[in-house]
Write an enzyme that holds these catalytic residues in place. Structure first.
Site, PDB file in Angstrom:
ATOM      1  N   SER A   1      67.145 152.383 -30.252  1.00  0.00           N
ATOM      2  CA  SER A   1      68.572 152.529 -29.959  1.00  0.00           C
ATOM      3  C   SER A   1      69.288 151.188 -30.101  1.00  0.00           C
ATOM      4  O   SER A   1      69.404 150.658 -31.203  1.00  0.00           O
ATOM      5  CB  SER A   1      68.760 153.137 -28.570  1.00  0.00           C
ATOM      6  OG  SER A   1      70.111 153.500 -28.354  1.00  0.00           O
TER       7      SER A   1
ATOM      8  N   HIS B   1      73.664 159.631 -27.787  1.00  0.00           N
ATOM      9  CA  HIS B   1      72.876 160.225 -28.872  1.00  0.00           C
ATOM     10  C   HIS B   1      73.001 161.756 -28.884  1.00  0.00           C
ATOM     11  O   HIS B   1      72.017 162.471 -29.057  1.00  0.00           O
ATOM     12  CB  HIS B   1      71.411 159.791 -28.779  1.00  0.00           C
ATOM     13  CG  HIS B   1      71.209 158.320 -28.891  1.00  0.00           C
ATOM     14  ND1 HIS B   1      71.481 157.614 -30.043  1.00  0.00           N
ATOM     15  CD2 HIS B   1      70.806 157.399 -27.971  1.00  0.00           C
ATOM     16  CE1 HIS B   1      71.235 156.331 -29.834  1.00  0.00           C
ATOM     17  NE2 HIS B   1      70.834 156.176 -28.587  1.00  0.00           N
TER      18      HIS B   1
END
Length: 763
Positions: A86, A190
């Site tokens: 990430s 996300h």
């Protein structure tokens, strides 16, 4: 060989990196100037208690991770691969030379601010359940607004969505055997709920100049090495798409790298990598070479995927009584007209999105695309309903069916359009039964639906029947289906819907539709009675449907629905060149030609293509004539072969064979070396594919060597739209064309009834 891994949000703690601040004072000064506050005070003291807030966490972690990497460089060792989880992906890109330390911090600062501004969402870790089981539980629980956010390790997945939905999912996931751990985050990261901030970030990142990678960096979004022209789009998509950490580690491992090292705060990234290595195997993939034109198209698709999902207004509406209302209810459709798939992604993201926005059903056309190219389209469509995907049997690539169906199960695609099948396959049955089970009330729950497109009554009968007992037994013994599914599949047809086609562009049957449809309807009645099906099999008609008259004929014969096809190439959303669309909007009914399909000369399959204004149709017929009269390539006259190589192929037959032979199976290579006629057939197949690409490629379309699949329905459509606002293809959209056809069919029926003084009622 070694890979460096960088951790993401969640590993932060007060005091992180304390030994580095004095050592790298110049970076501290840069950070303070960019951020507008003391990075040292934030990381070491956090007196305002903000380190846990996303807008502060992300810059702080990026800064400290970067200092650890700068320190690691002093050892003189450079990694062979880089990856970051990430936020950590930005550290990996900095380490790979894509942007400077300062630019990376600016990007992360903006990213953190945008992501931190989204409230009302929640994330939760789910342990001890594989991701496929999680998807199944969420689907059965009607919690389809929850997205998979992080695929961390095989036994731990993060889900993301609206807080109330996440809370509700806990009970279902625990009942299935999972362990749930709510995460302390402010938003549904996300997931689809981050698309609005992703769009804003896309505008911001345009102001930065990115460099080519000096060290390969694996993308969270694709789980493959970034391509230089894709980095911006991948970073934008990463904000609202799952972090593919399991596949990223397996991919690096598959490159022969056994040694992974975490750079940065804590040990979370390396611990996940070690667990992945214990629970999985390396992923060995053959890298795909993407042409410059394909990259441009993909980048354009990624930009479009961040656009508003508002429903566009249309001027054509349908409120008639034609078609089967149960079919429309089953698929939540506004009209009994669906749009069929068009090869090589001509019906791609923009196409099915437009239909989905208008409560209509369209199919992504996968024939001619790699499984990886299909995956990219499906990732952009995550979270959408009312669309399906085509699956075509490819005799030259027997593994593709399994790879494609596995992808569709992974992406939770519940509707497929299958064609080219002459019999059932175990792969298709596995897809049909994915997630299927018996409910407590005794009803069968089979989420995946199959639309079979065929020209043959006997094939329709196979698919309207249950799976044969011997096939069930074999699959059950092999562990491919469960005992419960083995019992269930005996009482349901393989195909849910049948599409009968007679005169389409990519399938040309010999039986007229008015003879074919009643025969298949009769077989449906017999099989339904014999097996006592719980749901009706619906039968639709496709092929040469381009105006109200052709649609009405199908409905009067008893069709439950109709499917439009090649007429949709001439719409704004179709992924084919504007040059081709300009030609198609002028087509008349006599401007097409039926030619042999290159892949199936032996069984006589035909294609219908545009002949007016292009050379392909005449050249294809000439190649077929040559193929039929020779027994070996040496039988072709040298002057004729030279003409074909110069005018048709623009290269020699040997150059073409050398280009394609690496894509052939060992058996095909061996046969080609011993049978030059077969080799010539492969070269003809290359020519067909090349001419198809010429029609799609915006730059090369005007060489007149285009293969444009189109039926005479295009001429009928153009006549219908003549002297209207839809004469020009820029104003044509697949939803509008379908509504015009349906409303016109309704009007034509009313005119007939009025003429003969009859009434029309629907029970």
């Amino acid at each position: 060989m070694i890979a460096y891994l960088f951790p993401g949000q969640g590993v932060q703690f007060i005091g992180m990196g304390k030994e580095l601040f004095d050592k790298y004072g110049e970076y501290v000064e840069q950070a303070d100037e960019i951020l507008g506050y003391s990075i040292k005070d934030l990381c070491l003291n956090d007196k305002d208690n903000v380190l846990g807030l996303t807008q502060y966490t992300q810059p702080a972690l990026y800064f400290v991770n970067s200092l650890y990497y700068i320190q690691e460089l002093e050892s003189g060792v450079l990694p062979d691969y880089l990856a970051g989880h990430s936020l950590g992906e930005y550290n990996a890109l900095f380490a790979g030379g894509v942007f400077s330390f300062a630019d990376g911090l600016k990007l992360v600062k903006k990213r953190g601010e945008l992501m931190g501004s989204v409230n009302g969402g929640k994330m939760m870790a789910v342990k001890d359940l594989p991701v496929d089981k999680i998807r199944e539980v969420l689907l059965e629980s009607k919690l389809d607004r929850i997205d998979i956010a992080n695929l961390n390790v095989p036994s731990q997945t993060i889900i993301s969505g609206i807080a109330a939905d996440i809370d509700k999912s806990e009970a279902y996931l625990k009942k299935a055997g999972g362990v749930t751990i709510p995460l302390k985050v402010s938003g549904a990261f996300h997931s689809r709920y981050m698309k609005s901030v992703a769009l804003e970030f896309a505008e911001y990142i345009k102001g930065f100049e990115l460099n080519n990678m000096k060290i390969p960096v694996v993308s969270n979004y694709t789980a493959r090495v970034h391509k230089s022209d894709e980095i911006v789009d991948n970073l934008v998509a990463q904000i609202y798409s799952p972090v593919q950490w399991v596949e990223s580690i397996r991919y690096i491992w598959g490159k022969g790298i056994e040694d992974f090292k975490q750079i940065g705060v804590g040990r979370v990234a390396i611990n996940m990598a070690n667990k992945i290595k214990k629970e999985t195997t390396p992923l060995v993939v053959e890298e795909e070479i993407t042409s410059e034109q394909e990259i441009i198209e993909e980048v354009n698709e990624s930009i479009k995927s961040t656009e508003s999902m508002e429903t566009p207004e249309t001027s054509a509406t349908y409120e008639g009584k034609l078609g089967n209302p149960e079919f429309m209810k089953k698929y939540k459709l506004s009209i009994p007209c669906i749009a069929g798939p068009m090869h090589k992604g001509i019906s791609g993201y923009d196409f099915v999105k437009r239909l989905s926005d208008n409560a209509m059903l369209g199919f992504v056309g996968t024939r001619g695309l790699s499984v990886n190219e299909v995956k990219k389209i499906l990732i952009k469509l995550r979270g959408r309903k009312n669309f399906g995907v085509s699956v075509d049997i490819d005799p030259s690539n027997k593994d593709r069916e399994k790879e494609l169906l596995d992808l569709l199960m992974e992406e939770n695609i519940s509707i497929v359009h299958v064609s080219g099948y002459f019999n059932l396959t175990e792969n298709l049955i596995q897809y049909k039964l994915y997630g299927a089970k018996k409910l407590e009330n005794g009803q069968s729950y089979v989420p995946n639906k199959i639309f079979l497109k065929t020209t043959r009554p006997e094939i329709a009968e196979i698919f309207m029947s249950p799976v044969p007992d011997d096939m069930i037994k074999k699959m059950c013994e092999a562990g491919k289906i469960s005992e419960e599914q083995a019992e269930l599949v005996k009482k349901i047809p393989v195909a849910d819907e049948i599409i009968i086609v007679s005169l389409g562009a990519d399938k040309t049957g010999l039986i007229p539709i008015n003879a074919l449809l009643p025969q298949i309807m009769q077989r449906r009645t017999t099989l339904t009675k014999k097996y006592g099906y719980e749901e009706e099999i619906h039968i639709g008609v496709a092929g040469a449907i381009g105006d109200p008259a052709s649609a009405l004929e199908a409905f009067l014969l008893g069709a439950d629905f109709i499917m439009t096809g090649s007429v949709n190439q001439c719409t704004a959303e179709a992924a084919v060149s504007t040059w081709v669309k300009d030609k198609l909007q002028k087509v008349e009914v006599q401007d097409t030609e039926i030619i042999p399909s290159s892949h199936v000369y032996e069984i006589g399959m035909k294609l219908q293509v545009l002949k007016k204004g292009v050379f392909f149709a005449a050249r294809a017929m000439k190649l077929h004539e040559i193929y039929n009269r020779i027994s070996k390539m040496a039988d072709i006259e040298q002057s004729l072969l030279a003409q074909i190589q110069e005018k048709y192929f623009d290269k020699s037959v040997e150059e073409i064979y050398n280009e394609i032979k690496n894509k052939l199976s060992d058996a095909e290579k061996k046969r080609a070396e011993n049978d030059s006629k077969f080799k010539f057939g492969l070269i003809i197949s290359w020519y067909y594919d090349h001419c198809t690409n010429c029609a799609i490629d915006m730059e090369n379309a005007q060489n007149l060597n285009c293969l444009i699949l189109v039926s005479s329905a295009m001429g009928r459509m153009n006549l219908l739209l003549e002297n209207t606002e839809y004469t020009n293809w820029q104003n044509r959209h697949p939803d509008i064309l379908s509504k015009l056809i349906m409303s016109g069919a309704e009007q034509k029926l009313n005119d007939i009834l009025k003429k003969y003084n009859l009434s029309f009622t629907v029970s």
